[in-house]
Every structure is written in C-alpha cells, then in structure tokens.
Motif scaffolding. Structure first.
Motif, short mmCIF file in Angstrom:
data_model
loop_
_atom_site.label_atom_id
_atom_site.label_comp_id
_atom_site.label_asym_id
_atom_site.label_seq_id
_atom_site.Cartn_x
_atom_site.Cartn_y
_atom_site.Cartn_z
N UNK A 152 0.98 3.38 -7.66
CA UNK A 152 0.85 2.67 -6.38
C UNK A 152 1.00 3.61 -5.19
N UNK A 153 1.66 4.75 -5.40
CA UNK A 153 1.79 5.73 -4.31
C UNK A 153 0.59 6.67 -4.28
N UNK A 154 -0.03 6.89 -5.42
CA UNK A 154 -1.34 7.56 -5.42
C UNK A 154 -2.30 6.74 -4.57
N UNK A 155 -2.27 5.42 -4.76
CA UNK A 155 -3.11 4.52 -3.97
C UNK A 155 -2.78 4.62 -2.48
N UNK A 156 -1.50 4.62 -2.14
CA UNK A 156 -1.09 4.67 -0.73
C UNK A 156 -1.52 5.98 -0.07
N UNK A 157 -1.32 7.10 -0.75
CA UNK A 157 -1.75 8.38 -0.18
C UNK A 157 -3.26 8.44 -0.03
N UNK A 158 -3.99 7.88 -0.99
CA UNK A 158 -5.45 7.87 -0.89
C UNK A 158 -5.90 6.98 0.26
N UNK A 159 -5.18 5.89 0.51
CA UNK A 159 -5.49 5.04 1.66
C UNK A 159 -5.28 5.81 2.96
N UNK A 160 -4.22 6.60 3.03
CA UNK A 160 -3.99 7.42 4.22
C UNK A 160 -5.13 8.41 4.43
N UNK A 161 -5.55 9.06 3.34
CA UNK A 161 -6.65 10.03 3.43
C UNK A 161 -7.94 9.34 3.84
N UNK A 162 -8.18 8.15 3.33
CA UNK A 162 -9.39 7.40 3.70
C UNK A 162 -9.38 7.10 5.19
N UNK A 200 10.10 0.85 1.14
CA UNK A 200 11.19 -0.10 0.87
C UNK A 200 10.71 -1.40 0.23
N UNK A 201 10.53 -1.34 -1.07
CA UNK A 201 10.20 -2.51 -1.87
C UNK A 201 11.21 -2.56 -3.02
N UNK A 202 11.42 -3.71 -3.65
CA UNK A 202 12.40 -3.80 -4.74
C UNK A 202 11.88 -3.21 -6.04
N UNK A 203 12.78 -3.05 -7.01
CA UNK A 203 12.40 -2.44 -8.28
C UNK A 203 11.31 -3.23 -8.98
N UNK A 204 11.44 -4.54 -9.04
CA UNK A 204 10.39 -5.40 -9.59
C UNK A 204 9.84 -6.20 -8.43
N UNK A 205 8.64 -5.85 -7.98
CA UNK A 205 8.11 -6.39 -6.73
C UNK A 205 7.30 -7.68 -6.91
N UNK A 206 6.83 -7.96 -8.12
CA UNK A 206 6.11 -9.21 -8.36
C UNK A 206 4.78 -9.32 -7.62
N UNK A 215 0.04 -4.97 1.84
CA UNK A 215 1.37 -4.82 2.42
C UNK A 215 1.58 -3.40 2.96
N UNK A 216 1.25 -2.40 2.13
CA UNK A 216 1.38 -1.00 2.57
C UNK A 216 0.56 -0.76 3.83
N UNK A 217 -0.65 -1.27 3.82
CA UNK A 217 -1.59 -0.98 4.91
C UNK A 217 -1.07 -1.48 6.25
N UNK A 218 -0.47 -2.66 6.26
CA UNK A 218 -0.02 -3.25 7.52
C UNK A 218 1.43 -2.93 7.83
N UNK A 219 2.32 -3.15 6.87
CA UNK A 219 3.75 -2.98 7.13
C UNK A 219 4.14 -1.53 7.37
N UNK A 220 3.40 -0.59 6.79
CA UNK A 220 3.75 0.81 6.91
C UNK A 220 2.67 1.60 7.66
N UNK A 221 1.86 0.87 8.42
CA UNK A 221 0.95 1.44 9.43
C UNK A 221 -0.03 2.47 8.88
N UNK A 222 -0.58 2.21 7.70
CA UNK A 222 -1.65 3.08 7.20
C UNK A 222 -2.95 2.76 7.94
#
Length: 419
Positions: A152-162, A200-206, A215-222
């Motif tokens: 999921x962090x590979x995804x987040x970093x790739x979203x930043x690069x995009x 900042x997400x919990x261990x089991x995020x559901x 969520x990453x895109x909006x809450x963490x300003x990607x």
C-alpha cells in the motif's frame, strides 16, 4: 410405530430439503464468477475507455490475475486498445520471486520483453526516468489488510510520482481478504513512520486498496489524478473465503488466507527475538524459540480464553531466518471463528505472555539511535513496548489506543466504496 410418513409430514420434509438446496444454490450463485469481478476484470471488460489510446505503466505482481488465473500483464500486453509500455514491481518483484527485504534491479521481462522497474530497490518511488513516455499508471496488487504490509505504500509513493509528473493513476480494486468491517489496533504515530507504516492508520484497517488510495490521496495531500475501478459483487462482510477467487500468494511468506488473518498480530513477533515461523510451511501461524516450553505457552495462552482462537503446542525447525536449522518450541495459532477473532489482541497476548514467562531470554529488537525498536515501527508507537515491560494488562493497553482508533473510524467512513 408407523413405518410410513404421513402426507403432511412428507410435504414438510420435501419443502425443507428444497429450501436447503435453494439456499446452498443461492450461496454458490452469490460466489460464482458471474456475480463477482475484480477491478481488473471490470476494467478489461467494461471500462477500457479509461486507458484507450494511452501509454500504460503497470504496477503489479503475481496476484494480478483474473478469475481464471490469467495474468493481467499478459491481458494488457495483448490488448490493442492501449499500449503497455513498462512494468513496475513492489517488494518480492513482479513475478514474486524475491524474499522479504531482497532488493531487485532493473531487468527485461522474458515473457513480454517489457522493461521492469523495481520499486523496492534503489528507490521506492518511481523516478521521472522510469515514467518517461507513460500517460497513466495502473495499480493491481492484492493487499492483505494489515498496516505493515508494504504494497500500500508502494501505491502511495507511485501516486506521489504520478502527481509530480502529470500522470493519471488508476487503482484496480481487490478484496480485503480479512473482510471490510473489523478495524483493530493502535493508529500509527507519525514519529514511527517507515515503509512498514507510512501513515496514521490502524494495524487492521478494514479497507480495500482502492479505498485506501482515496484516503491517502485526500487526507495526506497527495492530490493525484486518481480513479478507482470498483469491484462488482463484493460486500464488506465478505472475507476472501466468501469470494470465488483463488488465493495467489502476495509474497513468499503469505501462503494462505489463514496466514493473512493472523498476520496483523503475529507479524509483531518480527519485532522480537522469537521466530514468527519464517522458514516453515506455516509462517506467522507458527511462533516459537529454543528457550520456550510449548506446552506451558499453549496452556497460558488458552487460559486467556481469547475469542475465536486456540493454541496448540508445536515444535519446528526453520530452514532459514531466525533459529535456522535449530529446533524451536512454541505454539501454532488455530483460528476457530473468523468473525470473533481479534488478530491484534491475539498477537499482543502472545508477545506479552512470552515476555512474562521468559524475562531473561525474551528480547525486543534493539533500539536504533533514536531509541526506536523495530517492534515500535510495527506496532506504530513506543508506549506499547514500555507498557508490556511494566506489566500492564492487555485490557489497559487496548483501552489506551481506543480514542485514536475511534477517530480513524470516523475519517474512514468517508472513503468506503462498498456496503
């Protein structure tokens, strides 16, 4: 005693049998491929316009398959409506051939002759050079529903690069194998952010990967140009067992759905000197060390009467990783009820019980120069380790993380795509 059923009793019996058969058929129908589609299948069957005429980069691994286990790499490579230009591999690689922590270099995929760029090598974020000639990045990887799983962090970093390179980003959604209802464990504190816990997400995020991307895109300003291709026929109550999908190992030490269920808690063992079962056929379900008495540990854990789980004394000899080729003793975790099972509570109970039984042998991983242990990175804070060492009860530890968990649940609601 009458040898024959009355007409009325026979009628009731027939109706009962028919109702049972219809219910079984209905359950089979709900889980049939006709009524369930991954995001990848929805894209290729119904939403190809998202990619039409574009040059595509694909982030995937062996889990990127359709319901018939055909690789999305091959399906996209052979599609005439767009051009697949490059592949990008997370930890373990596009073909899943690398062990945890192994770094992968650039290479050419033998089957497609496409360039393969590693996102778990010199960089975890695609560089402008890697993205040259790409119009849209597509992400299709099966997640396991735990914060410290790196995809999921590979995804987040790739979203930043995009975002930085004016490239569209499309997530092809897949089920959360643990279901999408239960949310467990402490929310990560930013001080402890690493590649095994970036936000900042919990261990089991559901959540599904598509929901997390939103969520990453909006809450963490990607703020990437993000589109999520939803699944068809998935509901929050469904675990992987309630889908028609076959389990393809997301990584070498995630062999079964059962592994994924225990992982949010049993993965914490990696932050200690106890074996989490790597080098066995049941990683994360098998826990132990040479200094442990398996019978005693199993008895103590079973006395806790944790919901949905039983512990069996177990001996094993790992072929690699901790205690390689050394006999270890401990327990196997047996999940008996997936609905009531709380993986995080169970994992912490295992850690605390071993700590209390063997204070002279058990150790948390050493602290770094900032005073942070790898266990802290996994649990997402420094205080849980301190509370375990002080002898604080599991109930008190859980109560302490609940306010942040409740706050996350409120935020999470805004990004749920499925009922």
């Amino acid at each position: 005693m009458k040898k024959w059923l009355s007409a009325g009793m026979l009628f009731v019996l027939v109706i009962t049998l028919l109702s049972s058969a219809m219910a079984e058929d209905d359950n089979h129908h709900k889980n049939s491929p006709r009524n369930f589609k991954t995001g990848a299948e929805v894209l290729l069957q119904d939403q190809q316009d998202l990619l039409k005429g574009k040059r595509v980069g694909l982030i995937t691994n062996p889990t990127g398959v359709d319901g018939k286990l055909n690789s999305i790499v091959d399906a996209m490579h052979n599609n005439p409506n767009f051009e697949l230009k490059a592949l990008y591999g997370p930890e373990h690689g596009v073909r899943g051939s690398e062990q945890a922590g192994s770094y992968v270099d650039f290479y050419i995929d033998k089957k497609t002759q496409l360039p393969v760029y590693s996102l778990y090598g010199k960089t975890k974020k695609p560089t402008p050079e890697m993205l040259k000639g790409i119009d849209v990045l597509v992400f299709d990887i099966q997640d396991v529903g735990t914060r410290f799983y790196t995809y999921i962090y590979t995804m987040a970093y790739a979203m930043e690069a995009a975002k930085e390179n004016n490239i569209e980003f499309v997530v092809l959604d897949r089920p959360n194998p643990l279901g999408g209802e239960a949310v467990e464990g402490p929310v990560l504190e930013p001080k402890y952010a690493t590649f095994v816990g970036l936000y900042p997400i919990p261990l089991r995020h559901g959540m599904t990967v598509g929901e997390l991307a939103m969520l990453f895109n909006k809450e963490f300003n990607i703020n990437a140009d993000l589109k999520v291709v939803k699944m068809k026929g998935w509901h929050r109550w469904k675990t992987y067992y309630e889908t028609p999908l076959q389990w393809v190992m997301p990584s070498p030490n995630m062999p079964t759905v059962d592994t994924a269920f225990v992982y949010p808690g049993a993965g914490l063992i990696e932050g200690t000197n106890v074996s989490e079962g790597r080098g066995t056929t049941r990683p994360f379900e098998t826990i132990g060390a040479p200094f442990i008495d398996g019978d005693v540990l199993a008895q103590k854990l079973n006395e806790l009467k944790l919901p949905g789980v039983m512990f069996r004394s177990n001996s094993f000899t790992p072929t690699f990783s901790k205690f390689a080729n050394v006999l270890s003793n401990g327990v196997q975790i047996h999940v008996t009820d997936y609905g009531s099972y709380n993986s995080v509570d169970t994992g912490l109970a295992v850690v605390k019980t071993i700590h209390d039984l063997y204070p002279n042998d058990f150790q948390f991983r050493a602290e770094n120069s900032q005073g942070i242990s790898y266990f802290d990175n996994l649990i997402g804070n420094g205080w849980v380790r301190e509370e375990i060492e002080k002898g604080t009860s599991l109930k008190e530890i859980r109560q302490k993380w609940m306010p942040e968990l409740d706050q996350f649940k409120k935020i999470r609601k805004h990004y749920l795509l499925y009922k």
